[in-house]
Enzyme design. Structure first.
Site, PDB file in Angstrom:
ATOM      1  N   GLN A   1       0.857  -1.204   0.000  1.00  0.00           N
ATOM      2  CA  GLN A   1       0.000   0.000   0.000  1.00  0.00           C
ATOM      3  C   GLN A   1       0.889   1.249   0.000  1.00  0.00           C
ATOM      4  OE1 GLN A   1      -3.607  -0.654   2.831  1.00  0.00           O
ATOM      5  NE2 GLN A   1      -1.939  -1.988   3.572  1.00  0.00           N
TER       6      GLN A   1
ATOM      7  N   HIS B   1      -1.423   1.579  -4.215  1.00  0.00           N
ATOM      8  CA  HIS B   1      -1.824   2.983  -4.062  1.00  0.00           C
ATOM      9  C   HIS B   1      -0.922   3.925  -4.839  1.00  0.00           C
ATOM     10  CE1 HIS B   1      -3.996   1.802  -0.064  1.00  0.00           C
ATOM     11  NE2 HIS B   1      -4.615   1.369  -1.137  1.00  0.00           N
TER      12      HIS B   1
ATOM     13  N   CYS C   1       0.386  18.965 -23.388  1.00  0.00           N
ATOM     14  CA  CYS C   1      -0.929  19.652 -23.442  1.00  0.00           C
ATOM     15  C   CYS C   1      -1.051  20.757 -22.395  1.00  0.00           C
ATOM     16  CB  CYS C   1      -2.051  18.632 -23.244  1.00  0.00           C
ATOM     17  SG  CYS C   1      -2.071  17.899 -21.588  1.00  0.00           S
TER      18      CYS C   1
ATOM     19  N   CYS D   1      -0.610  12.661 -16.309  1.00  0.00           N
ATOM     20  CA  CYS D   1      -1.356  13.678 -17.076  1.00  0.00           C
ATOM     21  C   CYS D   1      -2.715  13.080 -17.416  1.00  0.00           C
ATOM     22  CB  CYS D   1      -0.610  14.016 -18.368  1.00  0.00           C
ATOM     23  SG  CYS D   1      -1.645  14.906 -19.571  1.00  0.00           S
TER      24      CYS D   1
ATOM     25  N   CYS E   1       2.096  19.152 -18.064  1.00  0.00           N
ATOM     26  CA  CYS E   1       2.417  18.255 -19.171  1.00  0.00           C
ATOM     27  C   CYS E   1       2.992  19.070 -20.331  1.00  0.00           C
ATOM     28  CB  CYS E   1       1.127  17.544 -19.628  1.00  0.00           C
ATOM     29  SG  CYS E   1       1.349  16.537 -21.094  1.00  0.00           S
TER      30      CYS E   1
ATOM     31  N   ASN F   1       2.949  -6.958  13.313  1.00  0.00           N
ATOM     32  CA  ASN F   1       2.493  -5.617  13.692  1.00  0.00           C
ATOM     33  C   ASN F   1       2.539  -5.544  15.211  1.00  0.00           C
ATOM     34  OD1 ASN F   1       1.044  -3.249  14.258  1.00  0.00           O
ATOM     35  ND2 ASN F   1      -0.266  -3.515  12.456  1.00  0.00           N
TER      36      ASN F   1
ATOM     37  N   GLY G   1       2.775  -4.398   8.983  1.00  0.00           N
ATOM     38  CA  GLY G   1       2.635  -2.955   9.228  1.00  0.00           C
ATOM     39  C   GLY G   1       1.463  -2.297   8.557  1.00  0.00           C
ATOM     40  N   THR G   2       0.275  -2.933   8.629  1.00  0.00           N
ATOM     41  CA  THR G   2      -0.904  -2.238   8.124  1.00  0.00           C
ATOM     42  C   THR G   2      -2.014  -2.286   9.164  1.00  0.00           C
ATOM     43  OG1 THR G   2      -2.528  -2.069   6.322  1.00  0.00           O
ATOM     44  CG2 THR G   2      -1.793  -4.293   6.908  1.00  0.00           C
ATOM     45  N   SER G   3      -2.770  -1.173   9.199  1.00  0.00           N
ATOM     46  CA  SER G   3      -3.865  -1.087  10.182  1.00  0.00           C
ATOM     47  C   SER G   3      -5.129  -1.766   9.652  1.00  0.00           C
ATOM     48  CB  SER G   3      -4.154   0.381  10.507  1.00  0.00           C
ATOM     49  OG  SER G   3      -4.511   1.068   9.304  1.00  0.00           O
TER      50      SER G   3
HETATM   51  N1  APR Z   1       6.636  -2.559  12.252  1.00  0.00           N
HETATM   52  C1  APR Z   1       5.435  -3.096  11.915  1.00  0.00           C
HETATM   53  N2  APR Z   1       4.260  -2.441  12.014  1.00  0.00           N
HETATM   54  C2  APR Z   1       4.301  -1.181  12.491  1.00  0.00           C
HETATM   55  C3  APR Z   1       5.511  -0.543  12.874  1.00  0.00           C
HETATM   56  C4  APR Z   1       6.704  -1.291  12.736  1.00  0.00           C
HETATM   57  N3  APR Z   1       7.897  -0.766  13.088  1.00  0.00           N
HETATM   58  N4  APR Z   1       5.212   0.716  13.312  1.00  0.00           N
HETATM   59  C5  APR Z   1       3.869   0.864  13.194  1.00  0.00           C
HETATM   60  N5  APR Z   1       3.317  -0.280  12.712  1.00  0.00           N
HETATM   61  C6  APR Z   1       1.908  -0.550  12.393  1.00  0.00           C
HETATM   62  C7  APR Z   1       0.908   0.213  13.224  1.00  0.00           C
HETATM   63  O1  APR Z   1       0.577  -0.530  14.410  1.00  0.00           O
HETATM   64  C8  APR Z   1      -0.291   0.287  12.259  1.00  0.00           C
HETATM   65  O2  APR Z   1      -1.140  -0.843  12.425  1.00  0.00           O
HETATM   66  O3  APR Z   1       1.713  -0.099  11.063  1.00  0.00           O
HETATM   67  C9  APR Z   1       0.337   0.246  10.877  1.00  0.00           C
HETATM   68  C10 APR Z   1       0.270   1.548  10.126  1.00  0.00           C
HETATM   69  O4  APR Z   1      -1.088   1.831   9.870  1.00  0.00           O
HETATM   70  P1  APR Z   1      -1.457   3.056   8.909  1.00  0.00           P
HETATM   71  O5  APR Z   1      -0.673   4.261   9.305  1.00  0.00           O
HETATM   72  O6  APR Z   1      -2.960   3.120   8.890  1.00  0.00           O
HETATM   73  O7  APR Z   1      -0.912   2.626   7.477  1.00  0.00           O
HETATM   74  P2  APR Z   1      -1.596   1.693   6.387  1.00  0.00           P
HETATM   75  O8  APR Z   1      -2.314   0.552   7.015  1.00  0.00           O
HETATM   76  O9  APR Z   1      -0.550   1.400   5.394  1.00  0.00           O
HETATM   77  O10 APR Z   1      -2.664   2.708   5.719  1.00  0.00           O
HETATM   78  C11 APR Z   1      -3.358   2.235   4.578  1.00  0.00           C
HETATM   79  O11 APR Z   1      -4.285   4.441   4.253  1.00  0.00           O
HETATM   80  O12 APR Z   1      -4.046   6.750   4.138  1.00  0.00           O
HETATM   81  C12 APR Z   1      -4.131   5.589   3.406  1.00  0.00           C
HETATM   82  O13 APR Z   1      -3.258   5.289   1.255  1.00  0.00           O
HETATM   83  C13 APR Z   1      -2.879   5.378   2.598  1.00  0.00           C
HETATM   84  O14 APR Z   1      -1.773   3.313   2.022  1.00  0.00           O
HETATM   85  C14 APR Z   1      -2.347   4.045   3.092  1.00  0.00           C
HETATM   86  C15 APR Z   1      -3.592   3.369   3.635  1.00  0.00           C
END
Ligand code: APR
Length: 233
Positions: free
Chosen positions: A93, A111, A140, A119, A137, A203, A177-179
């Site tokens: 992402q 993303h 254009c 463009c 661009c 995470n 590392g994604t929420s």
């Molecule tokens: N290692 C692993 N995970 C981690 C670390 C780390 N060192 N530090 C933080 N985290 C976790 C947090 O606990 C959280 O769950 O990474 C996650 C980050 O969450 P977000 O900031 O919400 O990022 P993400 O999930 O990538 O967001 C998704 O939201 O704003 C949009 O397009 C944007 O791609 C992004 C999307």
């Protein structure tokens, strides 16, 4: 026997936490980008139409910040695994290009990327460096916008289809590392699970999707990934 001997199709599904130890801020949680900037002013088409200079300046600040950061050991683990096993994929992402800077080539950027501009009439161009090469661009004269999926944008359906296929085919799905709050990416763990993959979440914090995983590693990516693939060197 390392994980990469046990599984044939490993997918790393990464979010902003994957780059946190490199120094790239996450979006949510303490110090997150969206706690400092209102995305409605900086990261949506309406904001760009209203004030393109302001939006481009924000993205140049992010480029400068990312260029001052470096991949961490977790990025290199994924890149080295891909060199040994070409079917290893990263579905990210993230827009920072950190996987590619560590040497990964099989990266699906859901993303978009800070390092491309678009463009409306002439398509997508690579654009590296701290500042954007040009705001308009040269064919254009239209404003060039970052090739990033902003709030309210539709994702590129070809990219989503590619990512879906990759996740469906995985037998080991490792989320890093994604929420898990932004769709359609948030749906990938369920797709992996339903396709029979073994699912691991890296995470420090749990979230609403954590229940789907077979194993949770409540650790930072830069520590957890080298440890997880310690026997795969
Ligand atoms: N290692 C692993 N995970 C981690 C670390 C780390 N060192 N530090 C933080 N985290 C976790 C947090 O606990 C959280 O769950 O990474 C996650 C980050 O969450 P977000 O900031 O919400 O990022 P993400 O999930 O990538 O967001 C998704 O939201 O704003 C949009 O397009 C944007 O791609 C992004 C999307």
């Amino acid at each position: 026997m390392g994980l990469s001997d046990k599984y044939k199709s490993i997918v790393f599904f990464t979010g902003a936490g994957m780059s946190a130890e490199s120094g790239v801020p996450t979006y949510r949680g303490r110090g997150g980008i969206w706690s400092q900037y209102n995305w409605e002013e900086y990261a949506c088409q309406e904001a760009f139409d209203r004030d393109p200079h302001k939006v481009l300046k924000f993205h140049e600040l992010r480029r400068q910040s990312v260029l001052s950061c470096r991949p961490h050991p977790g990025h290199y683990v994924i890149a080295e695994l891909e060199k040994m096993h070409p079917q290893v994929r990263a579905v990210t992402q993230n827009i920072d290009g950190m996987h590619q800077r560590a040497g990964s080539r099989n990266v699906t950027e859901l993303h978009g990327s800070l390092w491309r501009v678009r463009c409306p009439s002439h398509g997508i161009f690579d654009d590296m460096g701290e500042t954007f090469k040009s705001c308009k661009c040269d064919k254009c004269g239209s404003w060039l916008r970052p090739d990033i999926v902003w709030f309210g944008d539709m994702l590129n359906q070809d990219v989503v289809n590619e990512a879906n296929l990759i996740v469906r085919r995985s037998d080991l799905f490792i989320s890093v590392g994604t929420s898990g709050v932004v769709w359609p990416a948030a749906g990938f763990p369920k797709i992996a699970k339903e396709s029979g993959a073994h699912c691991i979440e890296i995470n420090p914090e749990p979230n609403e999707m954590s229940y789907l995983y077979d194993k949770a590693i409540r650790e930072n990516a830069g520590i957890a990934l080298p440890a997880l693939f310690d026997e795969d060197k």
